[in-house]
Design a protein around this motif. Sequence first.
Motif, PDB file in Angstrom:
ATOM      1  N   PHE A 223       0.644  -0.914  -0.265  1.00 37.44           N
ATOM      2  CA  PHE A 223       0.204   0.034  -0.258  1.00 37.44           C
ATOM      3  C   PHE A 223       0.530   1.356   0.215  1.00 37.44           C
ATOM      4  O   PHE A 223       0.531   2.429  -0.700  1.00 37.44           O
ATOM      5  CB  PHE A 223      -1.051   0.268   1.082  1.00 37.44           C
ATOM      6  N   LEU A 224       1.982   1.257   0.906  1.00 40.97           N
ATOM      7  CA  LEU A 224       2.882   2.186   0.734  1.00 40.97           C
ATOM      8  C   LEU A 224       3.184   2.734  -0.928  1.00 40.97           C
ATOM      9  O   LEU A 224       4.114   3.895  -0.743  1.00 40.97           O
ATOM     10  CB  LEU A 224       4.072   1.745   1.748  1.00 40.97           C
ATOM     11  N   GLY A 225       3.582   1.413  -1.970  1.00 40.04           N
ATOM     12  CA  GLY A 225       3.875   1.521  -3.142  1.00 40.04           C
ATOM     13  C   GLY A 225       5.148   1.240  -2.948  1.00 40.04           C
ATOM     14  O   GLY A 225       6.030   1.408  -3.567  1.00 40.04           O
ATOM     15  N   LEU A 239      -5.438  -1.733  -3.152  1.00 44.02           N
ATOM     16  CA  LEU A 239      -6.588  -1.247  -2.539  1.00 44.02           C
ATOM     17  C   LEU A 239      -5.526   0.567  -3.028  1.00 44.02           C
ATOM     18  O   LEU A 239      -6.043   1.243  -2.942  1.00 44.02           O
ATOM     19  CB  LEU A 239      -5.969  -0.648  -0.860  1.00 44.02           C
ATOM     20  N   LYS A 243      -7.707   4.694  -3.835  1.00 44.99           N
ATOM     21  CA  LYS A 243      -8.229   5.040  -2.742  1.00 44.99           C
ATOM     22  C   LYS A 243      -8.235   6.465  -3.352  1.00 44.99           C
ATOM     23  O   LYS A 243      -8.965   7.475  -2.986  1.00 44.99           O
ATOM     24  CB  LYS A 243      -7.054   4.589  -2.123  1.00 44.99           C
ATOM     25  N   LEU A 246     -12.355   7.056  -5.160  1.00 45.62           N
ATOM     26  CA  LEU A 246     -13.314   6.901  -4.445  1.00 45.62           C
ATOM     27  C   LEU A 246     -14.741   7.454  -5.125  1.00 45.62           C
ATOM     28  O   LEU A 246     -15.579   7.150  -4.473  1.00 45.62           O
ATOM     29  CB  LEU A 246     -13.171   6.849  -2.917  1.00 45.62           C
ATOM     30  N   ILE A 250     -16.987   2.397  -5.474  1.00 45.61           N
ATOM     31  CA  ILE A 250     -16.213   2.668  -4.104  1.00 45.61           C
ATOM     32  C   ILE A 250     -16.214   0.721  -4.430  1.00 45.61           C
ATOM     33  O   ILE A 250     -15.316   0.747  -2.886  1.00 45.61           O
ATOM     34  CB  ILE A 250     -16.561   2.316  -2.870  1.00 45.61           C
ATOM     35  N   ALA A 253     -11.878   0.179  -4.341  1.00 49.26           N
ATOM     36  CA  ALA A 253     -10.569  -0.206  -3.135  1.00 49.26           C
ATOM     37  C   ALA A 253     -11.626  -1.928  -1.869  1.00 49.26           C
ATOM     38  O   ALA A 253     -11.209  -2.015  -0.894  1.00 49.26           O
ATOM     39  CB  ALA A 253     -11.594   0.997  -2.633  1.00 49.26           C
ATOM     40  N   VAL A 254     -13.018  -1.353  -1.738  1.00 48.35           N
ATOM     41  CA  VAL A 254     -14.007  -2.538  -0.670  1.00 48.35           C
ATOM     42  C   VAL A 254     -13.308  -3.527  -0.331  1.00 48.35           C
ATOM     43  O   VAL A 254     -12.918  -4.612   0.335  1.00 48.35           O
ATOM     44  CB  VAL A 254     -14.906  -2.123  -0.517  1.00 48.35           C
ATOM     45  N   GLY A 257      -9.706  -4.803   0.664  1.00 49.62           N
ATOM     46  CA  GLY A 257     -10.567  -4.433   1.485  1.00 49.62           C
ATOM     47  C   GLY A 257     -10.870  -5.010   3.167  1.00 49.62           C
ATOM     48  O   GLY A 257     -10.567  -5.543   3.887  1.00 49.62           O
ATOM     49  N   VAL A 258     -11.835  -5.870   1.967  1.00 50.27           N
ATOM     50  CA  VAL A 258     -12.407  -6.748   2.686  1.00 50.27           C
ATOM     51  C   VAL A 258     -12.068  -8.259   3.420  1.00 50.27           C
ATOM     52  O   VAL A 258     -12.130  -8.832   3.669  1.00 50.27           O
ATOM     53  CB  VAL A 258     -14.168  -6.970   2.070  1.00 50.27           C
ATOM     54  N   ILE A 260      -8.497  -8.884   3.036  1.00 56.07           N
ATOM     55  CA  ILE A 260      -7.596  -8.628   4.059  1.00 56.07           C
ATOM     56  C   ILE A 260      -8.385  -9.187   5.368  1.00 56.07           C
ATOM     57  O   ILE A 260      -7.802  -9.606   6.135  1.00 56.07           O
ATOM     58  CB  ILE A 260      -6.691  -7.609   3.079  1.00 56.07           C
TER      59      ILE A 260
END
Lengths: 285, 337
Positions: A223-225, A239, A243, A246, A250, A253-254, A257-258, A260
């Motif tokens: 995520f931080l790249g 994600l 982001k 959005l 959505i 992203a959802v 996220g769900v 993980i």
Amino acid sequence: MNEAPSHSRAWRRFRRSRSAWIGASLVGLFVFAAIAAEFVAPYAPQGAEGRSGAALARPSADHWLGTDLDEYDVFSRMVHGSRLSLLAGIVSVSIAIAIGGPAGAVAGYFGGWTDTLVMRAIDVLLTFPGILVAMLVVVSIGPSWEGVMLAVGLINIPVFCRQVRATVLTVRNLEYVDAARAVGASTPYILTRVIFPSLINPIVVLGTLGLGTAILEVAGLSFLGVAGEMDAAEWGSMLSEAKDHLSTTIWPAVAPGVAISLTVVGFNLLGDGLRDALDPHLEGK
Amino acid sequence: MIRFLFGRLAQALATTLVAIVVVFIAIRTLPTNPVLARAGRHAVPEQIQAEMARQGWDRPLLVQAGDFLQQLILHGELGDSFFIPAESVGEGLWRTFPATIELALAALLLAIPIGVMVGIAAAVWRNRPPDYLCMTGSLLGVSVPVFFLGICLIMVFTHLPTGRRMPFGVNYTSHTGFIVIESIFEGRLNVTAAALCHLYLPALALSSIPMAVIARITRSSMLEVLSADYVRTARAKGASLWRVVMRHALPNASIPVANIAGLQIGFLLGGAVLTETVFDWPGLGRHLVTAVQKSDYNVVQGCTLLIAVLFVSINLMLDVVYVWLDPRVGGVSEDGQ
């Protein structure tokens, strides 16, 4: 310490726990998705054949969770993403056990300067928040998935090292270990044959819980790249990309996220269930 | 006691020093370097060489490390940023650090009271709906990645601002960087309100993990204390449930909670890196991530030095507080940890 529970008793305790079953099912679901990704996912997660022709489309009959910025099917990428996440989790936890376990065993068994050396090295590792150490490791060995796994493995060494050391400290002077020593067993024999069995349960429990943590950390790094440019289907980078869009849709992203969250919930419940089953001292707490 | 403290202090200094040198060397073994990153693809090798020599980055690593430590210890100098010419590393830290501290403190202020209250409720109503709710919530708290939680909060609370510490319209110059605290002292409450609006979502996201951990620890600690004889005695003497919980159980249950809450401060710094990235919060974590991506040697060193010192000193303080709360700890050998 009482005698170790027989496996059938542990299994009976495990079977009775509803949360352990929920955990096992969640983990099973994602393991299945990872193994059978080609059959479960309706589209290719990357490459030219996966492009649908519509970016950031809303969910529809063709694309259950819509499409992402690169026109890929979000559901397919989510399913394929379980592969990389689970693999990264397993590899990094294995690295942590492979290094932390023997180091902790040697430190606990010999004590003295060996112990001091190992524990001070662990202290250095704990001078920074784990995710920072991992970030520095990944960039210094070059951004890659191997680098991410190695880095996450590295920051999880202390967990296993400390647990193994603590267990070895409690059993090294018990009668059965003394007895092995008295009949002339060599030190490697004592460590690998006499003491090792008592290490299995804590490592299984911590390893299961550690898989959840490792998956979170891997996703955090991507995520931080810092894992570099990549178009492979992976939850953290999905994600990160989603982001910024959005307001349009959505779902890109959802979905990851769900995924993980559920995987980590699964490993946490399974780990707790295993601990209750394998360690009767903790029962009822 | 004194010997224990000095021993811990010396050990903390030594670990920090080793960690700093390791980071120093690690960042210099990167495949890229700041000069290369700035010059881009059309760089002339000779110019790169010359710039590296000018910065002193072509010397042996240990010489550079020695030089860095000498500068740091004798002059308190951290060098200059390679990519932000007008700003020294120290100024960069001073610009970003207060934002992170404010964020971490706000997260802690949310996490401790809520976590403790939820934990108490779960213990008092054990195996009843409040307990299930608490356990489910804390399971989610440690399982949902903080960056996904942040994204969810942004999606749900669309009317709350994200991205900066202050709205564009507000004209306010902070001297210390601690906007919320400073504006309260100056009595400019409209500024405080605006800053709090910006602070709320990032702090809420960041507080999820410590809140979950604190709730769990409070619950198990309270359960243990509530089954103790003196609690039963107090109940038998007719004290009300809440009086027993507040006067007798909570003080005794709070020692492990205090310890865990302290440990969470350190982890907040790690979590802040991710939270700041999601919310574009101009703090230390994002400063560091940017510097790492550009391999800005001096800034990475400065940030990691600050974080290491902070992390180690928090742990050191916790050790001291813990010995003070529970004198038995000080006498235990290192095996006791």
